[in-house]
Design a protein around this motif. Structure first.
Motif, PDB file in Angstrom:
ATOM      1  N   ALA A 169      36.190  35.505  42.643  1.00 33.48           N
ATOM      2  CA  ALA A 169      35.812  34.100  42.500  1.00 33.48           C
ATOM      3  C   ALA A 169      36.196  33.650  41.098  1.00 33.48           C
ATOM      4  CB  ALA A 169      34.319  33.921  42.730  1.00 33.48           C
ATOM      5  N   VAL A 170      36.966  32.573  41.013  1.00 33.36           N
ATOM      6  CA  VAL A 170      37.395  32.036  39.724  1.00 33.36           C
ATOM      7  C   VAL A 170      36.583  30.772  39.461  1.00 33.36           C
ATOM      8  CG1 VAL A 170      39.352  31.163  38.398  1.00 33.36           C
ATOM      9  CG2 VAL A 170      39.705  32.959  40.101  1.00 33.36           C
ATOM     10  N   ALA A 240      37.630  28.787  42.943  1.00 36.43           N
ATOM     11  CA  ALA A 240      38.768  29.274  43.721  1.00 36.43           C
ATOM     12  C   ALA A 240      38.616  30.760  43.984  1.00 36.43           C
ATOM     13  CB  ALA A 240      40.071  29.004  42.975  1.00 36.43           C
ATOM     14  N   LEU A 241      39.330  31.231  44.982  1.00 41.39           N
ATOM     15  CA  LEU A 241      39.431  32.654  45.266  1.00 41.39           C
ATOM     16  C   LEU A 241      40.887  33.061  45.068  1.00 41.39           C
ATOM     17  CD1 LEU A 241      37.183  32.897  48.458  1.00 41.39           C
ATOM     18  CD2 LEU A 241      36.727  33.992  46.260  1.00 41.39           C
ATOM     19  N   PHE A 246      45.881  38.586  39.173  1.00 45.61           N
ATOM     20  CA  PHE A 246      46.451  37.328  38.710  1.00 45.61           C
ATOM     21  C   PHE A 246      45.403  36.467  38.026  1.00 45.61           C
ATOM     22  CE2 PHE A 246      47.979  32.993  38.980  1.00 45.61           C
ATOM     23  CZ  PHE A 246      49.287  33.137  38.560  1.00 45.61           C
ATOM     24  N   ALA A 247      44.180  36.448  38.559  1.00 45.29           N
ATOM     25  CA  ALA A 247      43.122  35.613  37.996  1.00 45.29           C
ATOM     26  C   ALA A 247      42.836  36.001  36.557  1.00 45.29           C
ATOM     27  CB  ALA A 247      41.858  35.741  38.834  1.00 45.29           C
ATOM     28  N   ALA A 248      43.008  37.277  36.228  1.00 43.74           N
ATOM     29  CA  ALA A 248      42.731  37.736  34.865  1.00 43.74           C
ATOM     30  C   ALA A 248      43.654  37.095  33.841  1.00 43.74           C
ATOM     31  CB  ALA A 248      42.866  39.258  34.796  1.00 43.74           C
ATOM     32  N   ARG A 254      36.506  32.166  34.313  1.00 42.13           N
ATOM     33  CA  ARG A 254      35.859  33.469  34.487  1.00 42.13           C
ATOM     34  C   ARG A 254      36.171  33.996  35.886  1.00 42.13           C
ATOM     35  NH1 ARG A 254      35.508  32.625  29.912  1.00 42.13           N
ATOM     36  NH2 ARG A 254      33.659  32.569  28.547  1.00 42.13           N
ATOM     37  N   ALA A 255      36.415  35.286  35.994  1.00 44.10           N
ATOM     38  CA  ALA A 255      36.670  35.941  37.283  1.00 44.10           C
ATOM     39  C   ALA A 255      35.479  36.811  37.633  1.00 44.10           C
ATOM     40  CB  ALA A 255      37.939  36.780  37.203  1.00 44.10           C
ATOM     41  N   VAL A 256      34.906  36.557  38.808  1.00 42.38           N
ATOM     42  CA  VAL A 256      33.709  37.285  39.243  1.00 42.38           C
ATOM     43  C   VAL A 256      34.053  38.066  40.515  1.00 42.38           C
ATOM     44  CG1 VAL A 256      31.282  37.089  39.884  1.00 42.38           C
ATOM     45  CG2 VAL A 256      32.298  35.388  38.342  1.00 42.38           C
ATOM     46  N   PRO A 257      33.864  39.392  40.529  1.00 34.37           N
ATOM     47  CA  PRO A 257      34.141  40.182  41.740  1.00 34.37           C
ATOM     48  C   PRO A 257      33.315  39.701  42.925  1.00 34.37           C
ATOM     49  CG  PRO A 257      33.859  41.611  39.835  1.00 34.37           C
ATOM     50  CD  PRO A 257      33.453  40.239  39.391  1.00 34.37           C
TER      51      PRO A 257
END
Length: 295
Positions: A169-170, A240-241, A246-248, A254-257
């Motif tokens: 989750a971005v 976004a998902l 790539f999200a990193a 922030r990227a959440v698992p």
């Protein structure tokens, strides 16, 4: 009829102008016009309608163009095959890729390839997985990198799996989920989403994950570019998902698992026919066996 005349016709068709076509072909306009007229006389039909403002293909010209392109491509392929037989890789390499490819460092691979095979002209086209498969199947691309749901199998091409990857989750830095170490899809259903177009392979990965969990979500914004998607997330318009690798790399988010989030499979596809020397060299650089599968 010769190849140079075909090149002139193709240049005129693409520029819709004899002067620009002559500039592209590095000849004077009178010479180009003369050769096109000679070809028309030999064929017994006019290929172009000429007016003071524009040049257009006639029905005969439309019919002539695909075969002319194939003849020119075959001639280039023949030259490349002869060069390869003498140990030199030449010709052209057309690559397609999704914008979020992560299984390979594509710029690094292209740099290695260019250093090793400097005589090859490389073009790179970015698009959706569906478009790229079609272009490889039609011969417009030699190879392509896809990102698709696990059940997606491209038809009419050869392919191999490169990697599996989880989506994350971005969210914006000030979003309530930004401090979470992990979230479940059920916690995301009330969120507003920014995603790719409905029906695309990139969108299907997320849609299928929510459907499998028996959940429905709202996609308020459909975009085609990942950078624009990241900007919308940063401004708090939605979440976004996206693939974790790539999200990193997206700034300011922030990227959440996600525990039961979407899974994306990256695949490499290439023509089911024998690849050109330039394409075969590229596939070899990726440790890809191009031999036809055993019957």
């Amino acid at each position: 009829m010769d190849l140079q005349q075909m090149r002139y016709v193709l240049a005129v068709a693409e520029t819709e102008n004899f002067t620009r076509a002559a500039e592209r072909c590095h000849v004077v306009q009178s010479a180009l016009s003369h050769q096109v007229a000679r070809l028309e006389k030999e064929l017994g039909a006019r290929l172009f309608e000429r007016t003071s403002r524009k040049v257009r293909l006639t029905a005969a010209g439309e019919a002539f163009l695909p075969a002319a392109r194939q003849a020119l491509e075959a001639a280039e392929r023949a030259k490349a095959e002869v060069a390869a037989a003498t140990g030199e890789i030449r010709g052209k390499l057309a690559i397609g890729s999704i914008p979020t490819v992560a299984a390979v460092d594509l710029p690094a691979v292209l740099r290695r390839y260019r250093l090793r095979y400097p005589q090859v002209g490389i073009s790179l086209r970015v698009g959706s997985s569906e478009q790229l498969v079609e272009q490889v199947r039609d011969g417009a691309l030699d190879v392509a990198f896809l990102g698709v749901p696990p059940g997606f199998r491209p038809q009419g091409v050869r392919e191999r799996e490169l990697a599996h990857g989880q989506h994350v989750a971005v969210v914006a830095p000030d979003h309530p989920l930004a401090t979470e170490t992990e979230v479940d899809l059920s916690r995301l259903v009330e969120e507003t989403f920014v995603d790719f177009a409905e029906g695309s392979a990139a969108r299907a990965q997320s849609d299928e994950a929510f459907a499998a969990a028996g959940l429905r979500r709202e996609v308020a914004f459909e975009v085609s570019g990942v950078d624009f998607m990241g900007r919308m997330v940063r401004h708090g318009l939605g979440i976004a998902l996206l693939p974790s690798t790539f999200a990193a790399e997206l700034p300011g988010v922030r990227a959440v698992p996600v525990t039961n989030g979407p899974v994306r499979v990256e695949r490499l596809v290439w023509s089911r026919f024998t690849p050109s020397p330039a394409a075969a060299a590229f596939l070899a650089l990726l440790d890809t066996d191009t031999r036809p599968p055993a019957e």
